[in-house]
Design a protein around this motif. Structure first.
Motif, mmCIF file in Angstrom:
data_model
loop_
_atom_site.group_PDB
_atom_site.id
_atom_site.type_symbol
_atom_site.label_atom_id
_atom_site.label_comp_id
_atom_site.label_asym_id
_atom_site.label_seq_id
_atom_site.Cartn_x
_atom_site.Cartn_y
_atom_site.Cartn_z
ATOM 1 N N TRP A 58 30.877 44.739 30.180
ATOM 2 C CA TRP A 58 31.857 43.881 30.854
ATOM 3 C C TRP A 58 31.491 43.686 32.331
ATOM 4 O O TRP A 58 30.806 44.526 32.929
ATOM 5 C CB TRP A 58 33.255 44.502 30.762
ATOM 6 N N GLU A 59 31.984 42.621 32.881
ATOM 7 C CA GLU A 59 31.724 42.348 34.284
ATOM 8 C C GLU A 59 32.492 43.346 35.159
ATOM 9 O O GLU A 59 33.587 43.792 34.793
ATOM 10 C CB GLU A 59 32.139 40.907 34.616
ATOM 11 N N ARG A 60 31.887 43.610 36.281
ATOM 12 C CA ARG A 60 32.455 44.628 37.165
ATOM 13 C C ARG A 60 33.889 44.263 37.576
ATOM 14 O O ARG A 60 34.165 43.133 37.969
ATOM 15 C CB ARG A 60 31.598 44.764 38.417
ATOM 16 N N GLU B 192 33.921 34.573 27.088
ATOM 17 C CA GLU B 192 32.914 33.563 27.429
ATOM 18 C C GLU B 192 32.594 32.738 26.192
ATOM 19 O O GLU B 192 32.339 33.281 25.110
ATOM 20 C CB GLU B 192 31.640 34.235 27.954
ATOM 21 N N ARG C 268 33.877 39.491 27.997
ATOM 22 C CA ARG C 268 33.293 39.879 29.286
ATOM 23 C C ARG C 268 34.193 40.795 30.101
ATOM 24 O O ARG C 268 33.812 41.231 31.191
ATOM 25 C CB ARG C 268 32.987 38.624 30.106
ATOM 26 N N GLY C 269 35.384 41.036 29.628
ATOM 27 C CA GLY C 269 36.283 41.913 30.364
ATOM 28 C C GLY C 269 37.671 41.834 29.759
ATOM 29 O O GLY C 269 37.936 40.979 28.911
ATOM 30 N N GLU D 268 39.090 36.040 39.820
ATOM 31 C CA GLU D 268 38.663 35.181 38.712
ATOM 32 C C GLU D 268 39.457 33.885 38.778
ATOM 33 O O GLU D 268 40.684 33.884 38.630
ATOM 34 C CB GLU D 268 38.943 35.884 37.382
ATOM 35 N N ARG E 279 28.353 29.519 33.192
ATOM 36 C CA ARG E 279 29.244 30.368 32.386
ATOM 37 C C ARG E 279 30.636 29.768 32.362
ATOM 38 O O ARG E 279 31.156 29.365 33.402
ATOM 39 C CB ARG E 279 29.269 31.771 32.958
#
Lengths: 185, 160, 456
Positions: C105-107, C234, C438-439, C148, C366
Motif C-alpha cells: 500500500w502507499e505510504r 486503482e 493501494r490503501g 489524497e 494512476r
C-alpha cells in the motif's frame, strides 16, 4: 480467496422443550420426514436455501437413549453442515421457514419467535456447542457446486455421444449445453 | 447417525484426547468407509431451563456415511474406541459386538433430516465436483474455437 | 426516534454531491498534538442538518482509527474486533493478497499509520476551492499528513466509464429519508414498494433491521457515530478496455455490451436486469436533466435506474449472476430481499486521478476510485459483502469465482455472459486484474459532541 477455502462448517444445537411439546414433535417429525406430500412441502423450502449439506433433528429424552435415566426436560438435538456465513444461515431460517420454526420450536423454553431476528439469533446461539473435532470428506465443496456437478455429469454423457457424431454435431451439442447449463459451471 | 454418550470421569481428559486426534485426511472419521462428515462435540451440560442442575457432561458423536446403520456403527466403534472409552459403560473388555450393542443403546434417531443430494455416495460427490471443475475449465478454453478444434479439445479432455 | 442531525456528521446518510474532495490521512506525533488539532477542527465539522441557505463553499468531516482513538485515551473495550484490528490486519479474511496486500500500500494510506482521516469537500470544481479547504485545516507541527485528492468525473461516472453510486439505501427516518434510493424489496409485493432500511444499519444508537440497537462502544461514541471504510482502488483502465475489446472480437459495440453485462449496468446506468439488450437513452444524463423535462417524469426516470430486482432471473439469463452490481447488492436475488437487508452500505466513493483518454493505450497515469462506505457493523456489512459476495461466488452459485471489478482476482476465475458478439452464451476467462488495492482503513466517524468531548 474462494479457491481452496474450507466451505463446510458444522453447527450443533440442543434446544430444551416442554414435555407436552415432545408429543407434538413425535407426531410431526415422522409426518414431515416420511409422509407425502407433507415431506415435500416441508423440505422444499429448506432445500431451496442451497447451503445446507446435512441437517439432522433428533429428540433426546434419556441417556442412554434406550432404557437410560430420564433427562429433566427433553431436548431437540440439531446438528448440521452448511456453507457461508452462520448468521445468514440463522437469519434465512427466520425469514424463509418462519412457520416451520414455529411448528418445531413453539414449545421450547424461551422461544422468542422467528422474528425479530435479533432475539431469535440470541436464543439460537445460546444453545450452540463448539465442535471439538470435525471432519468432512470434501471440505472445499458447497451444496451448490455438488448439485450443479451432478446435473453436469448427466450432460457429460450426452456431450460424449455428440462428440462421436462429428464436428458440427458436437459444436451444436456444445452450444445447446451452454444454453442450458452455463450458469452451473 | 447420532449418539449421545454420558462422559465418565474427567471431561478435560476426554477433551485432551479429542484434541490430540489428527485433523484432515488422518482424522479417524476419514477411515470410516463412505463417511461424508463426522463430528465430536463435548456437551459440558445440557441446561435445565427450570433451574435444575445441567445434565452431563455428554459426548455427541455424529457421522453421515454411505451404507447401513450397522456398518456405520461398527466403523465408529472400530475407529473411535479411544475416545469412546471416556464414556460411561464403554465395554472396554468386550468384543466388537459388545461395543455395537452399547452404541446402539445410545443412538438418537433422526426425527427429521435434510440432505440435498440424498442418495449420493462420497465418490459420487467427489466425481460431481471434479466434472464441474473440468467442464468449467474446458468451457473457458472452448470460447472462440472452431467446431473441429472444439471437438478435438473435448475428446482430448474427456474422451469419447 | 429520529437521527439527531445536529450530532451526526454530514455525508453519512446524505451525500454532499460536491465535485471535489480530499481525504487527509493524519498521524499524530503525540496525543497532545492530535488533540489540539482536532479540538480546533471540531467546531467546524459539518453536521447532517439540511442546508436551507444554499450549499457552503466546503465541508469538513473527521473520522478516527482505533490507533487514533487509543492515542486520545479511548480504551478498546466495547469496540468490535473488526474495527480494533483494522483493515490491514483483516487482509487475509478480506482476500487482500498478492498485489492487494497491505505491504504494497502507499505510504500513509492505512489505518495502522493514520490516526485520523479528515475529509473535505469543495463546492466549486476549480483547484483553488479544494486547495483553500485543505489549507484551512492548518495542519500544525506534530501532525503529519498525506493528502489524497478526489474529483467527480463527468456525468458521475467512474474511470471504466459507468455511472456510479446510483443505488443507495433509503433510510427509514422521518428527517433523514427516505429519498431517491432503495430499501428492502418486499416479498409478494410489487418492486415499487421497497421498505426503507432502519437507520441503525448505518448510525449507532438507533434500532437496526433486527429491531435492536447495534453493539456500540461506550459513551459518548455510542450514538450518532458511524463506521467508515475507505479503500483506494486503482483502476487499470487500459487493461479493462483491451480485454473487453479483444473478447468482443474488436467490435466496440459488443465490447460495451460485454462490459455492461459484467458490471450489471450500461454506462449510462441503465440496469441490465431491466434492459439486457441496450441502454435506455431516456436515462442518459443529458436526457434526465433536460430543462424541458417535467419533475414527475424526471422522478419516474430516476426510479428506473434503481427500481429493479433479480427475482425471476435466478439463472442469470437477463443479468449475469456474476454482474458486479448483482454481487455487491443482491436485492432479491436470494429469493427474498430480506435475506440481504442486513448487508447494506451507504457508499460515498469518489474517483481520483485524471479521466482516461480515449483508446486502449495506457497513458501511465494512476487513477481509480476512493471507495468509501458507512455502516454500523463492518464485519456484517462491508466485510461480508467483500469476502462472501465479491471475493467468493458461492452465494450466487459461482463457486470460487471472484468479482471482476472488486474481487481479488484468480487465474481460474471465469464469467458467463449471454448475447455478446453474436454468440448466445460465452464462458470467459481468465478474468484480468483490473483493480488493485493501494490503501485503506477502518475508521469511526464520531458524533460531533463525541468528537468535541474526546478532544476537549
Amino acid at each position: 480467496m474462494g479457491a481452496g477455502r474450507e466451505r463446510v462448517q458444522p453447527l450443533t444445537i440442543a434446544v430444551p422443550i416442554h414435555r407436552w411439546w415432545l408429543w407434538w414433535l413425535r407426531v410431526s417429525f415422522p409426518l414431515a420426514e416420511r409422509v407425502w406430500p407433507v415431506n415435500r412441502i416441508t423440505k422444499r423450502r429448506l432445500l431451496g436455501l442451497r447451503f445446507i449439506h446435512f441437517a439432522h433433528w433428533g429428540l433426546a429424552t434419556r441417556v442412554p437413549h434406550r432404557g437410560g435415566r430420564r433427562l429433566p426436560v427433553p431436548y431437540v438435538l440439531f446438528h448440521t453442515n452448511y456453507n457461508g456465513d452462520l448468521v445468514s444461515y440463522v437469519d434465512a431460517f427466520s425469514i424463509v421457514v418462519a412457520d416451520q420454526l414455529r411448528l418445531q420450536l413453539q414449545g421450547s423454553y424461551g422461544f422468542p419467535g422467528p422474528e425479530p431476528l435479533g432475539p431469535f439469533r440470541r436464543y439460537f446461539f445460546e444453545k450452540a456447542f463448539r465442535e471439538d473435532h470435525f471432519w468432512c470428506a470434501y471440505p472445499e465443496a458447497s451444496v451448490k457446486t455438488v448439485v450443479a456437478g451432478m446435473a453436469l455429469e448427466d450432460e457429460l454423457g450426452r456431450l460424449r455421444a455428440a462428440a462421436r457424431d462429428g464436428d458440427a454435431a458436437f459444436a451444436a451439442g456444445w452450444e445447446r449445453f451452454l444454453e442450458r447449463h452455463a450458469e452451473r459451471l | 447417525m447420532t449418539w449421545l454418550l454420558p462422559v465418565a470421569g474427567d471431561v478435560a481428559a476426554l477433551r485432551a484426547r479429542i484434541a490430540a486426534l489428527p485433523a484432515g485426511d488422518a482424522s479417524p472419521f476419514a477411515a470410516i468407509p463412505g463417511a461424508h462428515v463426522g463430528r465430536l462435540v463435548v456437551l459440558d451440560g445440557l441446561a435445565d431451563p427450570r433451574g435444575g442442575p445441567p445434565s452431563g457432561p455428554l459426548l455427541l458423536v455424529a457421522v453421515d456415511a454411505d451404507g447401513t446403520a450397522a456398518g456405520a456403527t461398527a466403523a465408529v466403534a472400530g475407529r473411535l474406541g479411544e475416545v469412546l472409552a471416556h464414556c460411561e459403560g464403554y465395554p472396554a473388555a468386550g468384543d466388537g459386538a459388545d461395543v455395537d450393542r452399547w452404541l446402539r443403546r445410545h443412538r438418537v434417531r433422526d426425527g427429521f433430516s435434510l440432505r440435498p443430494y440424498p442418495d449420493a455416495t462420497v465418490e459420487e460427490v467427489r466425481r460431481a465436483l471434479d466434472v464441474r471443475a473440468r467442464l468449467a475449465a474446458f468451457a473457458v478454453q472452448a470460447d472462440g474455437l472452431t467446431p473441429a478444434q472444439l471437438r478435438a479439445a473435448f475428446v482430448e479432455a474427456f474422451g469419447r | 426516534m429520529s437521527v439527531d442531525q445536529e450530532a451526526l456528521q454530514g455525508g453519512v446518510l446524505c451525500g454532499y454531491a460536491f465535485p471535489r474532495a480530499a481525504h487527509v490521512f493524519a498521524r499524530f506525533a503525540d496525543p497532545a498534538a492530535g488533540r489540539r488539532w482536532l479540538a480546533g477542527l471540531a467546531p467546524q465539522v459539518t453536521s447532517a442538518v439540511p442546508w436551507t441557505a444554499g450549499k457552503p463553499a466546503s465541508t469538513l468531516n473527521v473520522a478516527l482509527s482505533m490507533p487514533g482513538l487509543r492515542l486520545l485515551g479511548v480504551a478498546d473495550d466495547g469496540f468490535p474486533e473488526d474495527f480494533r484490528d483494522g483493515m490491514a490486519a483483516r487482509g487475509e479474511r478480506l482476500g487482500d493478497a498478492g498485489p492487494d496486500h497491505h505491504a504494497g500500500w502507499e505510504r500513509g494510506l492505512c489505518d495502522r499509520w493514520a490516526h485520523a482521516v479528515v475529509t473535505v469537500h469543495a463546492r466549486d470544481d476549480g483547484d483553488a476551492a479544494l486547495d483553500a479547504a485543505v489549507a484551512a485545516l492548518a495542519v500544525p507541527a506534530g501532525v503529519e499528513t498525506v493528502v489524497e485528492e478526489l474529483r467527480v468525473l463527468p456525468e458521475g461516472r467512474e474511470h471504466f466509464g459507468f455511472r456510479d453510486g446510483l443505488a443507495q439505501p433509503a433510510i427509514a427516518d422521518e428527517r433523514a429519508g427516505p429519498w431517491q434510493g432503495l430499501g428492502t424489496p418486499q416479498p409478494g409485493r410489487k418492486l415499487e414498494s421497497w421498505e426503507p432500511v432502519a437507520p441503525g444499519e448505518f448510525v449507532l444508537g438507533h434500532p437496526s433491521e433486527d429491531g435492536e440497537l447495534p453493539p456500540a462502544p461506550p459513551a459518548p461514541l455510542d450514538r450518532e457515530s458511524s463506521y467508515l471504510v475507505l479503500r483506494k482502488l486503482e483502476q487499470h483502465v487500459a487493461t479493462w478496455r483491451s480485454w473487453m475489446l479483444e473478447r468482443a472480437g474488436g467490435d466496440p459495440a459488443a465490447a460495451e455490451a460485454l462490459a455492461a453485462r459484467l458490471m450489471g449496468r450500461w454506462p449510462n446506468g441503465t440496469p441490465v436486469a431491466r434492459c439486457p439488450q441496450a441502454p435506455d437513452p431516456a436515462l442518459d444524463d443529458r436526457a434526465l436533466w433536460a430543462p424541458d423535462l417535467d419533475e414527475a417524469t424526471r422522478r419516474r426516470r430516476f426510479a428506473l435506474l434503481n427500481d429493479f430486482g433479480y427475482a425471476g432471473d435466478e439463472d442469470g439469463r437477463r443479468c449475469p449472476l456474476t454482474a458486479h452490481i448483482r454481487r455487491s447488492g443482491p436485492r432479491d436475488a436470494f429469493g427474498d430481499g430480506r435475506r440481504s437487508r442486513r448487508h447494506r452500505l451507504v457508499r460515498r466513493g469518489m474517483p481520483y486521478g485524471p479521466a482516461a483518454p480515449a483508446g486502449r493505450d495506457d497513458d501511465g497515469q494512476r487513477r481509480g476510485l476512493w471507495f468509501a462506505c458507512f455502516q454500523s457493523s463492518i464485519v456484517r456489512q462491508f466485510e461480508l459483502v467483500q469476502r462472501d459476495w465479491l471475493n467468493d461466488g458461492d452465494a450466487f452459485g459461482l463457486g470460487a469465482d471472484p468479482d471482476l471489478v472488486a474481487g481479488s482476482g484468480s487465474p481460474e476465475a471465469k464469467a458467463v455472459v449471454r448475447d455478446v458478439g453474436g454468440r448466445a452464451v460465452r464462458v470467459l476467462g481468465p478474468l484480468p486484474r483490473v483493480v488493485t488495492l493501494r490503501g485503506g482503513g477502518y475508521f469511526l466517524a464520531p458524533s460531533r459532541p463525541a468528537l468535541a468531548a474526546l478532544t476537549g
